[in-house]
Write an enzyme that holds these catalytic residues in place. Structure first.
Site, mmCIF file in Angstrom:
data_model
loop_
_atom_site.group_PDB
_atom_site.id
_atom_site.type_symbol
_atom_site.label_atom_id
_atom_site.label_comp_id
_atom_site.label_asym_id
_atom_site.label_seq_id
_atom_site.Cartn_x
_atom_site.Cartn_y
_atom_site.Cartn_z
ATOM 1 N N ASP A 84 36.359 -1.705 60.732
ATOM 2 C CA ASP A 84 36.754 -2.587 59.614
ATOM 3 C C ASP A 84 38.123 -3.233 59.780
ATOM 4 O O ASP A 84 38.331 -4.345 59.304
ATOM 5 C CB ASP A 84 36.611 -1.895 58.244
ATOM 6 C CG ASP A 84 37.591 -0.764 57.985
ATOM 7 O OD1 ASP A 84 38.211 -0.263 58.942
ATOM 8 O OD2 ASP A 84 37.731 -0.381 56.800
ATOM 9 N N SER A 104 45.361 14.773 35.617
ATOM 10 C CA SER A 104 44.112 14.894 36.368
ATOM 11 C C SER A 104 43.565 16.306 36.239
ATOM 12 O O SER A 104 44.279 17.286 36.492
ATOM 13 C CB SER A 104 44.340 14.588 37.856
ATOM 14 O OG SER A 104 43.194 14.999 38.587
ATOM 15 N N ASP A 150 36.417 1.029 52.399
ATOM 16 C CA ASP A 150 36.251 2.027 51.340
ATOM 17 C C ASP A 150 36.360 1.400 49.954
ATOM 18 O O ASP A 150 35.540 1.645 49.073
ATOM 19 C CB ASP A 150 37.300 3.135 51.476
ATOM 20 C CG ASP A 150 37.194 3.845 52.809
ATOM 21 O OD1 ASP A 150 36.200 3.625 53.515
ATOM 22 O OD2 ASP A 150 38.112 4.605 53.145
ATOM 23 N N GLY A 183 40.040 14.677 49.631
ATOM 24 C CA GLY A 183 40.474 14.699 51.029
ATOM 25 C C GLY A 183 39.347 14.987 51.998
ATOM 26 O O GLY A 183 39.577 15.451 53.108
ATOM 27 N N GLY A 209 37.141 12.732 53.148
ATOM 28 C CA GLY A 209 36.683 11.550 53.875
ATOM 29 C C GLY A 209 35.567 10.819 53.149
ATOM 30 O O GLY A 209 34.868 10.000 53.741
ATOM 31 N N LEU A 210 35.366 11.117 51.853
ATOM 32 C CA LEU A 210 34.334 10.403 51.081
ATOM 33 C C LEU A 210 34.988 9.419 50.107
ATOM 34 O O LEU A 210 34.415 9.038 49.103
ATOM 35 C CB LEU A 210 33.443 11.401 50.331
ATOM 36 C CG LEU A 210 32.687 12.401 51.212
ATOM 37 C CD1 LEU A 210 31.884 13.371 50.358
ATOM 38 C CD2 LEU A 210 31.759 11.685 52.201
ATOM 39 N N SER A 211 36.242 9.049 50.422
ATOM 40 C CA SER A 211 36.945 7.982 49.688
ATOM 41 C C SER A 211 37.353 8.336 48.270
ATOM 42 O O SER A 211 37.260 7.503 47.361
ATOM 43 C CB SER A 211 36.114 6.699 49.663
ATOM 44 O OG SER A 211 36.094 6.144 50.928
HETATM 45 C C1 GLA Z 1 38.988 5.262 56.546
HETATM 46 C C2 GLA Z 1 39.589 3.916 56.154
HETATM 47 C C3 GLA Z 1 38.592 2.788 56.362
HETATM 48 C C4 GLA Z 1 37.963 2.838 57.759
HETATM 49 C C5 GLA Z 1 37.503 4.252 58.111
HETATM 50 C C6 GLA Z 1 37.054 4.376 59.548
HETATM 51 O O1 GLA Z 1 37.950 5.607 55.682
HETATM 52 O O2 GLA Z 1 40.020 3.923 54.810
HETATM 53 O O3 GLA Z 1 39.219 1.540 56.129
HETATM 54 O O4 GLA Z 1 38.852 2.358 58.728
HETATM 55 O O5 GLA Z 1 38.512 5.224 57.885
HETATM 56 O O6 GLA Z 1 35.928 3.619 59.756
#
Ligand code: GLA
Length: 402
Positions: free
Chosen positions: A37, A68, A179, A125, A127-129
């Site tokens: 991205d 929170s 994300d 934390g 990696g699911l945004s």
């Molecule tokens: C994180 C970043 C995204 C993307 C991914 C890897 O989630 O926030 O912008 O770069 O890593 O694909």
């Protein structure tokens, strides 16, 4: 376990009265298209049914009073619209404050503060945004609460860009747009095939037949992940600068695999070469994966996921023993079409496509092998593909389990 109403929690913390409004933004899982991205390439994420909730009420002063339920030890955090300072926040409020700061930077004026309650059920934390989810959530709350200063005219894509700007400049992670865009624009039962070069996209149905998406959280703490992330971005920029001496392109993903192989000898450094190779091939794989899904070819989709993981492991070097173990063990199980790490890596989650009748044995087998090798447990989620950012009509219905 207590089933608690969020509105009651809000009133409990901030008192009754006024116009209390609620919003939801999902987490996301990227099915394929990793680290493309910020290189102008394709990504293919979908929203989850897990996400973040915000209840908010306008104040008549400029204070920000935030709490929170995920960080109860931090207590109620007080600040104001006059206290934005890059790098000063060391807690979760840097995300909502970063978005407010970003809006002011872009020329929008915020006139009043808010009481804000947040609760999320995305593992933090992982990696699911969870952070992009909170950024976009703040954006849609401000859009809804402001009717005069231009914020109300912002589109969801504008809000995603503001969230990315906040993350880049206020939080200090040079992330791409995937994300924030995914959590803003997600649609139930669809994934988003997004061209990050120009933000054009199409929704593709996640039709998996008798397969499901299974997410595994490695529970590995993502220490140093942000600095390693920024390092990968800079390596891609260095590789691009070298390739540009041979071909007039504006980003790595403008190169086809054939273009790249023709000019790659201009990169003498093996590390930079490997980073560029991952990027160009991953972009190609993402296009092919979308075609496979559209043709209902789940096995081909899974094969491309496996290739994506190998490339992230060997060429982009963002996996680590925990994610590699999960993917390797998943590959030994019956009924698995494919698996890969998802998101930024360095810990976080994997995503697998698993046949319905094999999910129980998959969880049992991978869970046992992971704990034996790594020494602690992984968590499994059979994912629901959910809608993007939206206002909640009936606050009485929003509960959480404590
Ligand atoms: C994180 C970043 C995204 C993307 C991914 C890897 O989630 O926030 O912008 O770069 O890593 O694909």
């Amino acid at each position: 376990m207590n089933h608690i109403n969020l509105l009651n929690e809000f009133v409990d913390k901030f008192g009754n009265g006024g116009d209390i409004r609620g919003y939801f933004t999902p987490g996301r899982v990227n099915l394929i298209g990793e680290y493309t991205d910020f290189n102008g390439g394709y990504v293919f994420p979908c929203g989850l049914t897990m996400g973040t909730y915000m209840l908010a009420r306008k104040r008549d002063d400029r204070k920000l009073i935030m709490y929170s339920l995920n960080f109860e030890n931090d207590g109620v955090i007080q600040s104001s619209l006059d206290e934005f300072e890059i790098g000063s926040e060391k807690n979760w409020t840097m995300y909502p404050k970063g978005v407010m700061w970003a809006l002011e930077e872009k020329g929008y004026q915020l006139d009043f503060g808010y009481d804000i309650l947040v609760y999320g059920n995305i593992p933090n934390g992982s990696g699911l945004s969870s952070s992009a989810s909170l950024e976009v959530l703040t954006g849609i709350m401000l859009k809804d609460m402001n009717s005069r200063n231009g914020i109300h005219e912002m589109t969801l894509a504008d809000i995603a860009l503001i969230g990315q700007y906040a993350e880049n400049k206020y939080v200090g992670v040079n992330c791409g747009i995937m994300d924030q865009f995914a959590v803003a624009m997600a649609k139930k039962d669809y994934a988003i095939f997004l061209d990050t070069n120009n933000l054009t996209y199409k929704y593709v149905p996640v039709k998996l037949g008798n397969y499901k998406i299974v997410i595994i959280s490695s529970n590995k703490k993502r220490s140093l992940a942000d600095s390693k992330y920024n390092e990968r971005r800079s390596e891609c920029e260095q590789a691009l600068a070298l390739l540009q001496t041979r071909k007039n392109v504006s980003c790595l993903c403008e190169l086809t695999v054939a273009d790249f192989n023709e000019i790659k000898d201009v990169i003498e450094d093996d590390v930079l070469l490997a980073r560029a190779k991952h990027t160009v091939y991953e972009n190609e794989r993402t296009k092919n994966a979308v075609t496979a899904l559209e043709n209902n070819d789940i096995l081909e989709f899974g094969k491309l996921m496996n290739e994506s993981h190998r490339s992230l492991r060997d060429d982009f070097e963002v996996t680590g023993i925990e994610l590699d173990t999960l993917v390797e063990e998943a590959g030994k199980c019956e009924g698995v079409a494919g698996s890969r790490m998802t998101g930024a890596g360095f810990g976080g989650c994997t995503v697998s496509i698993v046949r319905d009748d094999c999910i129980d044995s998959f969880i049992e087998q991978v869970g046992r092998a992971y704990e034996e090798k790594i020494g602690y447990r992984a968590d499994f989620y059979v994912a629901g593909v959910g809608d993007g950012a939206h206002k909640i009509d009936n606050l009485e219905e929003v509960h959480y389990d404590k």
